[in-house]
Design a protein around this motif. Sequence first.
Motif, short mmCIF file in Angstrom:
data_model
loop_
_atom_site.label_atom_id
_atom_site.label_comp_id
_atom_site.label_asym_id
_atom_site.label_seq_id
_atom_site.Cartn_x
_atom_site.Cartn_y
_atom_site.Cartn_z
N THR A 1 3.35 64.37 -4.80
CA THR A 1 2.51 63.72 -3.81
C THR A 1 1.05 63.75 -4.20
OG1 THR A 1 2.61 65.80 -2.65
CG2 THR A 1 4.00 64.03 -1.83
N LEU A 2 0.78 64.34 -5.37
CA LEU A 2 -0.62 64.46 -5.77
C LEU A 2 -1.24 63.10 -6.05
CD1 LEU A 2 -3.05 66.13 -6.60
CD2 LEU A 2 -2.09 66.30 -8.87
N GLN B 1 -6.10 65.37 2.94
CA GLN B 1 -6.03 64.11 2.20
C GLN B 1 -4.62 63.75 1.77
OE1 GLN B 1 -8.51 66.21 1.84
NE2 GLN B 1 -10.31 64.98 2.30
N TYR B 2 -3.97 64.59 1.00
CA TYR B 2 -2.59 64.28 0.62
C TYR B 2 -1.75 65.52 0.88
CZ TYR B 2 -4.95 60.50 -1.68
OH TYR B 2 -5.75 59.42 -1.93
N ALA B 3 -0.47 65.31 1.18
CA ALA B 3 0.38 66.43 1.52
C ALA B 3 0.56 67.34 0.31
CB ALA B 3 1.74 65.91 1.99
N GLY B 4 0.87 68.59 0.57
CA GLY B 4 1.16 69.52 -0.52
C GLY B 4 -0.09 70.16 -1.10
N PRO C 1 -2.12 59.50 -5.46
CA PRO C 1 -2.12 58.70 -4.22
C PRO C 1 -1.38 57.39 -4.41
CG PRO C 1 -4.28 58.71 -5.27
CD PRO C 1 -3.41 59.58 -6.11
#
Lengths: 401, 87
Positions: free
Chosen positions: A387-388, A373-376, A390
């Motif tokens: 990057t948590l 879903q999202y990096a990291g 969105p």
Amino acid sequence: MSGTTSEGTGGVFSASSNAAFKQQLNKVYAWYTGGFMIFVVALAILEQMGLPRNWIGYLFLAATVLLYAGIGVMSRTNDAAEYYVAGRRVPAIYNGMATGADWMSAASFIGMAGTLYLTGYGGLAFIMGWTGGYCLVALFLAPYLRKFGQFTVPDFLGARYDGNLPRFIGILAAILCSFTYVVAQIYGVGLITTRLTGVAFELGIFLGLGGILVCSFLGGMRAVTWTQVAQYIILIIAYLIPVVWLSVKQTGMPIPQAIYGYQLEKVTAKEKELIDDPKEKEVIAAFKARADVFAEKLKDVKGALAADKEAAEKKIAELKEANAEPAQMAAAEKALAAIPKDEESAKKAWTKGKSDNEARARPLGGMPRHATQYAGDPNGDAKAKDTLTPRGATSWPWCFV
Amino acid sequence: MEITQNQREYWQKNLNITAILMGVWFVVTFVVAYFARDLNFTFFGWPFSFWAASQGSLIVYVVIIWFYARYMNELDQEHGLAEIEED
């Protein structure tokens, strides 16, 4: 297109005349779809008979430009309601087709698959933005625009809020949005024309724009709607055939939408395999080592530069002594010449070398894992916390409107 | 122009349905996207939030628009505010 010109009086039409109008449209577009199929089959036969590839491109381009120009000329009008809003009587299904063609426009047709491939989940924001934007238009804008009897958003804002300031804000917003959008579209038009015909990119843009101009200038929204419907039919065929084909080839299922999730599972498994592959790890280590060499040099640019020069000169001297072959000599001299002249350029070249190699030393070449879903890692380091949230997801619905 | 009771009711219903549908819209877009990481359970082979972004939300959008159009058509007729069709 004769059906679209026969009753151009504007205003609201009776149910019976609307039904007849729709029937006429059905007939016209059925003929059109048949014609398109015949055209494609004819081109395929001509190709088998040895028509060169660039001629196919010319024929396709000429046919489409002529088609749109034809529609533009046939639905030319000087009635304001016809010009701006196609007489307010496009049947819902045709309006849907025209809107769908807008969705599948040049940018999404050329760029969307690649964007999704490169960015995975993040790229889906475009899909949601374009589609979700229609909800905003349908609920907040379109019904009131129609009820107010206005043609454009600035007109509506001016009438609703009674003044030139709201109208001006509307104009600014409209220009800002369409400018961004049109730049991408025009670029796409140029790319396609260049690809199909081999003319220069700039000329391709003007050819494409010429077609659009002829069509939309003469017939306004009426011409645009009917060309969009014509495009929709081509686009939907062009979208579906390759995807269905791929889906059948890979999975034996002709419905790609249904098989998408299982394919995604396979992609995820393959990604894991690739990440854990020992050979892949070796490659990553090799790039990492190269990056480390550059990092070491960057610590002491002056010393490293001197050492490099010395080593290269020493090599040449050695080769001379050993009476080496000319090819070897030339290579050694080339290596000496390739050493940066001064500290400034050495620093620049080595920083670039370091970041290039670091970029290639990442797993999957730096591409995010498709289904992530999202990096990291939210529970991991501080950098990942950035990057948590969105961020991307909060800005997109405005792209459409 | 005097605003009648009929028009007031019509407008109130219009606002209500718009608010409800936009609420649904907000949940499927922003809420699901914000909690995407936590909604990672498998859904017919997909991670759920990936499915929601690539297909689920789009289906909901289309349903929202379809429902709104149908509801407003009925409301227009109920309150006698539908577009008059001339002959």
